[in-house]
Design a protein around this motif. Structure first.
Motif, PDB file in Angstrom:
ATOM      1  N   ASN A  70       0.870  -1.170   0.000  1.00 12.24           N
ATOM      2  CA  ASN A  70       0.000   0.000   0.000  1.00 12.24           C
ATOM      3  C   ASN A  70       0.911   1.225   0.000  1.00 12.24           C
ATOM      4  O   ASN A  70       1.645   1.445   0.956  1.00 12.24           O
ATOM      5  N   ILE A  82       0.268  -5.662   1.709  1.00 10.24           N
ATOM      6  CA  ILE A  82      -1.153  -6.016   1.755  1.00 10.24           C
ATOM      7  C   ILE A  82      -1.416  -7.366   1.109  1.00 10.24           C
ATOM      8  O   ILE A  82      -2.526  -7.875   1.187  1.00 10.24           O
ATOM      9  N   SER A 107       1.677   5.331  -2.030  1.00  7.93           N
ATOM     10  CA  SER A 107       1.615   6.315  -3.098  1.00  7.93           C
ATOM     11  C   SER A 107       2.916   7.102  -3.180  1.00  7.93           C
ATOM     12  O   SER A 107       2.987   8.111  -3.852  1.00  7.93           O
ATOM     13  N   HIS A 160     -10.432   3.407  -4.385  1.00  6.96           N
ATOM     14  CA  HIS A 160      -9.404   2.432  -4.751  1.00  6.96           C
ATOM     15  C   HIS A 160      -8.150   2.662  -3.903  1.00  6.96           C
ATOM     16  O   HIS A 160      -8.071   3.620  -3.139  1.00  6.96           O
ATOM     17  N   VAL A 161      -7.173   1.775  -4.054  1.00  6.42           N
ATOM     18  CA  VAL A 161      -5.925   1.848  -3.309  1.00  6.42           C
ATOM     19  C   VAL A 161      -4.766   1.889  -4.306  1.00  6.42           C
ATOM     20  O   VAL A 161      -4.688   1.044  -5.212  1.00  6.42           O
ATOM     21  N   GLN A 162      -3.877   2.857  -4.137  1.00  2.00           N
ATOM     22  CA  GLN A 162      -2.674   2.946  -4.974  1.00  2.00           C
ATOM     23  C   GLN A 162      -1.598   2.058  -4.357  1.00  2.00           C
ATOM     24  O   GLN A 162      -1.356   2.125  -3.150  1.00  2.00           O
ATOM     25  N   THR A 163      -0.956   1.251  -5.189  1.00  4.68           N
ATOM     26  CA  THR A 163      -0.004   0.279  -4.670  1.00  4.68           C
ATOM     27  C   THR A 163       1.315   0.309  -5.441  1.00  4.68           C
ATOM     28  O   THR A 163       1.408   0.869  -6.530  1.00  4.68           O
ATOM     29  N   ASP A 199       3.744  -2.007   5.182  1.00  6.95           N
ATOM     30  CA  ASP A 199       2.765  -1.673   4.147  1.00  6.95           C
ATOM     31  C   ASP A 199       2.365  -2.834   3.248  1.00  6.95           C
ATOM     32  O   ASP A 199       1.631  -2.635   2.279  1.00  6.95           O
ATOM     33  N   SER A 245      -9.847  -2.971  -3.895  1.00  9.83           N
ATOM     34  CA  SER A 245      -9.938  -3.273  -2.466  1.00  9.83           C
ATOM     35  C   SER A 245      -8.728  -4.109  -2.080  1.00  9.83           C
ATOM     36  O   SER A 245      -8.028  -4.628  -2.949  1.00  9.83           O
ATOM     37  N   THR A 246      -8.504  -4.230  -0.804  1.00 10.03           N
ATOM     38  CA  THR A 246      -7.414  -5.086  -0.342  1.00 10.03           C
ATOM     39  C   THR A 246      -7.942  -6.501  -0.112  1.00 10.03           C
ATOM     40  O   THR A 246      -9.134  -6.679   0.178  1.00 10.03           O
ATOM     41  N   ASP A 287      -3.152  -0.129  -9.348  1.00  7.57           N
ATOM     42  CA  ASP A 287      -4.468   0.261  -8.849  1.00  7.57           C
ATOM     43  C   ASP A 287      -5.249  -0.993  -8.467  1.00  7.57           C
ATOM     44  O   ASP A 287      -5.351  -1.928  -9.260  1.00  7.57           O
TER      45      ASP A 287
END
Length: 193
Positions: free
Chosen positions: A33, A47, A35, A169-172, A45, A142-143, A139
């Motif tokens: 996880n 995930i 940015s 959304h989650v930037q990864t 971090d 969800s996790t 992108d």
């Protein structure tokens, strides 16, 4: 003082090139996880990781083979890995990525050449995985969790209409973790290096 600064610079340059040297052979792709390349800490971090079909899972980590020559593509026991498989779900929530498809490593990807070239950048603190023209972020909607064990991963797209990650959304980041594979007569033994 100048000598000390020069020595520190050489040490930093040496550490940075060591990260680039790690990016070869076989490894796992850990999803973080993040940015920012600067603030991310893998132990904090993490995930999940990518499985042999290219899907994000909690802990079903596949072993990826990285091609030695350009284009430096990935493959698993399930097939070649690419964002070009139109049978994968599209990132319909994204303003700029709505026509992009989730990453996949499947036998059906063998029908055409994978178009991505993967690399890491000298100077990163860790061997983060990029492709294309400095596309180093990914992108997810969800996790992964025990109730949501398979999460598609898309390339991260942005622009004037959507400067950051799609809302919700989650930037990864993808982290390359090399593995040392030693084949024996009965099994394959994999150890992290």
């Amino acid at each position: 003082m100048l000598l000390l600064g020069a020595a520190a610079g050489l040490l930093l340059a040496s550490a940075a090139s060591a990260q680039t040297e790690l990016f070869h052979g076989h490894g796992q792709i850990i999803v973080l996880n993040g940015s920012s390349f600067v603030g991310v800490v893998p132990s904090r971090d993490r995930i999940g990781c990518l499985n042999d079909q290219g899907i994000l899972t909690l802990d079903n980590c596949a072993e990826f083979a990285l091609a030695d020559a350009s284009p430096r593509t990935f493959s698993t026991v399930s097939g070649n890995c690419t964002f070009q498989n139109k049978n994968m779900p599209a990132n319909s929530d994204s303003a700029y990525g709505r026509d992009s498809h989730a990453w996949s490593c499947l036998v059906e990807n063998q029908l055409g050449p994978p178009y991505e070239n993967y690399y890491t950048v000298t100077g990163f603190k860790y061997p983060f995985i990029c492709n294309g023209n400095l596309n180093c972020y990914y992108d997810i909607k969800s996790t992964p969790s025990p109730n949501n064990t398979r999460v598609p991963v898309w390339q991260f797209y942005w622009g004037d209409a959507q400067g950051g990650i799609t809302p919700g959304h989650v930037q990864t980041l993808w982290l390359w973790v090399p593995v040392n594979t030693t084949k024996t007569t009965k099994t394959t033994k994999t150890t992290r290096t």
